[in-house]
Design a protein around this motif. Structure first.
Motif, PDB file in Angstrom:
ATOM      1  N   GLU A 387       0.780  -1.325   0.042  1.00  0.00           N
ATOM      2  CA  GLU A 387       0.054  -0.049   0.063  1.00  0.00           C
ATOM      3  C   GLU A 387       0.960   1.149  -0.011  1.00  0.00           C
ATOM      4  OE1 GLU A 387      -3.945   1.706   2.043  1.00  0.00           O
ATOM      5  OE2 GLU A 387      -2.990   0.183   3.081  1.00  0.00           O
ATOM      6  N   PHE A 388       1.944   1.321   0.859  1.00  0.00           N
ATOM      7  CA  PHE A 388       2.692   2.329   0.823  1.00  0.00           C
ATOM      8  C   PHE A 388       3.254   2.600  -0.554  1.00  0.00           C
ATOM      9  CE2 PHE A 388       3.286   2.201   5.704  1.00  0.00           C
ATOM     10  CZ  PHE A 388       1.896   2.771   5.909  1.00  0.00           C
ATOM     11  N   ALA A 389       4.068   1.476  -1.075  1.00  0.00           N
ATOM     12  CA  ALA A 389       4.505   1.460  -2.313  1.00  0.00           C
ATOM     13  C   ALA A 389       3.634   2.321  -3.369  1.00  0.00           C
ATOM     14  CB  ALA A 389       4.830   0.331  -2.821  1.00  0.00           C
ATOM     15  N   HIS A 390       2.362   1.887  -3.217  1.00  0.00           N
ATOM     16  CA  HIS A 390       1.313   2.773  -4.285  1.00  0.00           C
ATOM     17  C   HIS A 390       1.075   3.899  -4.020  1.00  0.00           C
ATOM     18  CE1 HIS A 390      -2.409   3.078  -6.323  1.00  0.00           C
ATOM     19  NE2 HIS A 390      -2.916   3.354  -5.337  1.00  0.00           N
ATOM     20  N   TRP A 391       1.267   4.733  -2.603  1.00  0.00           N
ATOM     21  CA  TRP A 391       1.422   5.811  -2.294  1.00  0.00           C
ATOM     22  C   TRP A 391       2.354   6.586  -2.977  1.00  0.00           C
ATOM     23  CZ3 TRP A 391       0.031   6.794   3.495  1.00  0.00           C
ATOM     24  CH2 TRP A 391      -1.251   5.985   3.853  1.00  0.00           C
ATOM     25  N   LEU A 392       3.535   6.079  -2.848  1.00  0.00           N
ATOM     26  CA  LEU A 392       4.735   6.925  -3.065  1.00  0.00           C
ATOM     27  C   LEU A 392       4.888   6.901  -4.639  1.00  0.00           C
ATOM     28  CD1 LEU A 392       7.272   5.175  -0.635  1.00  0.00           C
ATOM     29  CD2 LEU A 392       6.398   7.723  -0.679  1.00  0.00           C
ATOM     30  N   LEU A 463      -3.228  10.074   6.905  1.00  0.00           N
ATOM     31  CA  LEU A 463      -2.686  10.354   5.250  1.00  0.00           C
ATOM     32  C   LEU A 463      -3.584   9.634   4.261  1.00  0.00           C
ATOM     33  CD1 LEU A 463       1.162  10.009   6.180  1.00  0.00           C
ATOM     34  CD2 LEU A 463      -0.038  11.921   5.364  1.00  0.00           C
ATOM     35  N   HIS A 464      -4.101   8.489   4.758  1.00  0.00           N
ATOM     36  CA  HIS A 464      -4.846   7.598   3.599  1.00  0.00           C
ATOM     37  C   HIS A 464      -6.100   8.565   3.186  1.00  0.00           C
ATOM     38  CE1 HIS A 464      -7.934   4.434   2.538  1.00  0.00           C
ATOM     39  NE2 HIS A 464      -6.608   4.153   1.905  1.00  0.00           N
ATOM     40  N   GLU A 465      -6.626   9.189   4.085  1.00  0.00           N
ATOM     41  CA  GLU A 465      -7.942   9.942   3.753  1.00  0.00           C
ATOM     42  C   GLU A 465      -7.469  11.092   3.021  1.00  0.00           C
ATOM     43  OE1 GLU A 465     -11.334   9.290   4.068  1.00  0.00           O
ATOM     44  OE2 GLU A 465     -10.454   7.336   4.866  1.00  0.00           O
ATOM     45  N   ALA A 474      -7.404   3.846  -6.374  1.00  0.00           N
ATOM     46  CA  ALA A 474      -7.583   2.750  -5.319  1.00  0.00           C
ATOM     47  C   ALA A 474      -6.446   1.844  -5.639  1.00  0.00           C
ATOM     48  CB  ALA A 474      -8.918   1.835  -5.752  1.00  0.00           C
ATOM     49  N   THR A 475      -5.831   1.255  -4.570  1.00  0.00           N
ATOM     50  CA  THR A 475      -4.830   0.137  -4.591  1.00  0.00           C
ATOM     51  C   THR A 475      -5.241  -1.037  -5.400  1.00  0.00           C
ATOM     52  OG1 THR A 475      -4.450   0.751  -2.202  1.00  0.00           O
ATOM     53  CG2 THR A 475      -3.005  -1.301  -2.898  1.00  0.00           C
ATOM     54  N   PRO A 476      -4.289  -1.283  -6.427  1.00  0.00           N
ATOM     55  CA  PRO A 476      -4.721  -2.242  -7.354  1.00  0.00           C
ATOM     56  C   PRO A 476      -4.809  -3.714  -6.532  1.00  0.00           C
ATOM     57  CG  PRO A 476      -2.685  -1.155  -8.118  1.00  0.00           C
ATOM     58  CD  PRO A 476      -3.084  -0.684  -6.702  1.00  0.00           C
TER      59      PRO A 476
END
Length: 518
Positions: A387-392, A463-465, A474-476
């Motif tokens: 998930e954090f990789a997706h954010w970054l 941070l997610h919100e 959306a996260t794959p």
């Protein structure tokens, strides 16, 4: 009132005034970010984690005199001790822990003590056979007490939510790791003996479904492979730091083992076959004794803390393959000592005679240890978890100005606490880039890669919100997260998983990684 004045009042704790006026311009935002210092970011330094891991030993050290104890058990500036295991009569069966608070940022660190008495030794033996020790239950009770205290403080003083993370050394590292996984928190630990099998076979089997992301917020610093940190398979991101002691020499001088006169007289009668190999047995015992002496020194938290005094060590390896078990550890050290002896040969012709022996040692070394040199400001994207990789990755696709606009409120009518958090969010997330060729996350000198990870983990919900509102896709979908893992899932390469869960099963085939010298 100027934006700079409002921000300076926030840093000093004065929230009595509000900002009036029109929207904040991009230029004002950029100027404002330049005023933010590293000390304003609510992330515990790794030096403080190491310091508190040592402090929790010193608090119960019976050898200290009263005045010496008072001097050694002082907490770092800005920190205070809020409770310990003795407060709740949990200091039993070799267990001890303390909780420390940094009021300026509402950070709480729970430091778990390692082995210090016979109760700790018993817990070590239980861990050796992948069994549950009462220390794990005591650690759970202490964590519950700390969480209750934090909840009561928030109700009484209306202070922001506390950020609870864990640390520990040796056995304490295992306890800290388990608590962090259970609570979806962060753990920075030192010289863990390894607990992947225990987590896999007990915690995740009986309480949770295994996820490939389990452990990505556990950072385990290890030194030279020794009889403790190679005991069990490791979990999380394993970082090898410089050994605080030189390698044991091939000579056993200073570690000689002798047999008493009585034993020498009795040996031919009770073990005639063994008596013929007395000298060889003594040599083996002396070598083992040398390894034990070395382990005792390099494993000690006393020698590790100074390595972090000026920040995360500049010389470190991201571990891709780590020796598993005492036998592999001994073989690795033996290969290392063999290479060291060959390197000490000055005559070029004499050294050429040992080229085949050198190749054998090098291959043995490579089969048992593999590491990739890294800077504190660089970490592979996979080590941030899915998930954090997706954010970054999404943030990296934006320009610095787009990131600034997404994270920093444009209007002064936003509540001041949210505006101040927005400033810090914008500062943190404009200080990194992802290298497209290596897929490494690279941060500026303002913040380290692990501090970026810690900031994301400890501020996850908020941070997610915020990122969702800013347009985060959306996260794959990843089926691995929905399945309960099997042992086969632990034998993939680190490139196929979100975190180095299978760090010990990683095939050694990467031509990109040079042979790391321990």
């Amino acid at each position: 009132m100027s934006l700079r004045t409002v921000f300076s009042r926030f840093l000093s704790g004065d929230s009595s005034s509000s900002t009036e006026g029109g929207p904040i311009t991009d230029s004002d935002k950029e100027d404002d970010l330049k005023t933010i210092k590293r000390s304003h970011i609510p992330v515990v330094s790794h030096y403080h984690y190491a310091f508190l891991s040592r402090l929790v030993y010193w608090e119960t050290d019976p050898t200290f005199k009263p005045r010496e104890r008072e001097a050694k058990t002082r907490v770092p500036d800005g920190w205070e001790k809020i409770m310990d295991a003795e407060t709740f009569h949990l200091d039993r069966e070799g267990y001890y822990a303390s909780a420390y608070l940094k009021r300026a940022t509402n950070e709480v660190v729970i430091a778990q003590r390692g082995t210090a008495d016979e109760g700790g030794v018993r817990a070590d033996l239980m861990m050796l056979f992948d069994q549950i020790s009462v220390q794990f239950q005591l650690a759970e009770q202490f964590s519950t007490a700390v969480h209750n205290w934090c909840t009561n403080q928030q109700a009484k003083t209306a202070c922001p939510q506390h950020i609870i993370t864990y640390t520990g050394h040796s056995l304490g590292a295992v306890l800290a790791t388990i608590r962090a996984i259970v609570e979806n928190s962060m753990a920075i630990v030192f010289e863990s003996p390894g607990c992947r099998h225990w987590v896999d076979d007990w915690l995740l089997k009986h309480r949770h479904k295994r996820s490939p992301s389990v452990g990505h917020t556990v950072v385990n610093y290890v030194t030279l492979p020794n009889f403790v940190n190679t005991l069990k398979p490791q979990l999380g991101t394993v970082i090898r730091i410089p050994s605080p002691l030189v390698h044991p020499r091939s000579t056993t001088e200073g570690h000689q083992v002798t047999i008493s006169r009585t034993a020498s007289f009795a040996l031919p009668f009770f073990a005639p076959d063994l008596s013929k190999y007395k000298d060889q047995v003594l040599e083996v015992l002396s070598t083992i004794n040398s390894y034990l002496q070395t382990t005792q020194s390099i494993h000690s938290i006393e020698n590790i803390v100074p390595l972090f005094k000026t920040g995360e060590p500049q010389e470190q390896d991201l571990v891709l393959h780590w020796p598993q078990g005492i036998l592999q550890c001994a073989e690795l050290l033996q290969a290392q000592m063999g290479l060291q002896k060959i390197a000490e040969i000055k005559d070029k012709k004499d050294k050429e005679k040992y080229q085949h022996l050198q190749a054998a040692y090098e291959k043995t070394h490579a089969a048992l240890y593999k590491g990739e040199a890294r800077s504190p400001h660089c970490l592979p994207l996979r080590h941030f978890g899915k998930e954090f990789a997706h954010w970054l990755s999404w943030l990296n696709s934006l320009t610095s100005m787009q990131r600034l606009r997404a994270l920093y409120p444009d209007t002064p009518h936003v509540p001041e606490n949210r505006r101040n958090l927005g400033r810090i969010d914008a500062k943190v997330f404009t200080e990194f880039q992802i290298d497209e060729q290596t897929d490494d996350v690279r941060t500026s000198t303002f913040i380290t890669a692990f501090e970026l990870l810690a900031y994301m983990e400890t501020n996850y919900g908020r941070l997610h919100e915020k990122l969702k509102k800013a347009g985060l896709p959306a996260t794959p979908h990843n089926n691995n997260h929905a399945k309960k893992g099997t042992e086969a899932s632990l034998t993939t390469t680190t490139a196929e998983t979100d975190i180095p869960w299978a760090i010990l099963a990683t095939p050694i085939h990467s031509a990109r990684v040079p042979l790391a010298k321990l």
